[in-house]
Write a protein that holds these residues in place. Sequence first.
Motif: not given
Length: 200
Positions: A13-33
């Motif tokens: 599902x394209x919209x679910x994929x986009x939501x997951x991408x945004x959440x996980x991207x932000x989580x990954x950046x926060x973990x890196x910080x």
Amino acid sequence: MGRRKVEIKRIENKSSRQVTFCKRRNGLIEKARQLSVLCGSSVAVLIVSSTGKVYSSSSGDIMAKILKHYEVQHADKLKTLDLTEKTQNYVSLNELLETVQRKIEAANVDNISVQSLIFLEEQFKTALSLTRARKTELMMQLVKSLQEKEKLLRDENTVLASQLAEMGKEKEFLETEDERAMLLEYSSGNNPRETLPLLK
């Protein structure tokens, strides 16, 4: 109700994929910080989305400094990878020369497209750079071999020089002993030993 474990596979599902991408991207950046703050390290994160959009984040140092540090640390590996990639993407020099020869000998030589000539030019440039890299590698090996031979010869010369110095000292010692013995003979009033006449 507890959180269920998400199966790791592509979300259709394209919209679910986009939501997951945004959440996980932000989580990954926060973990890196957090990693940067907790461990005092420099962390860089580069993310390219499925649409080709690039997201980057760095902690501790600026992105350019981290990338430069990586480049310095892995210069040899990157050069090897670059050459390997070029070697895989391009035909061998012999094949390239055969292709050019066929194109030149073809009757419709005037009909060769500009794109085809540009492609051939790129092939030649890559073949030339690979040849130069190989030549440089062989020359470096030769220089290293000569340096090792020079070091061996220098070591041998040092050993010979020390042996000659020792022999010189022994010679001086023997000459001094001979002179001392002769002086003792003269000073004691004894005539030096007569030599026997040669038999005729």
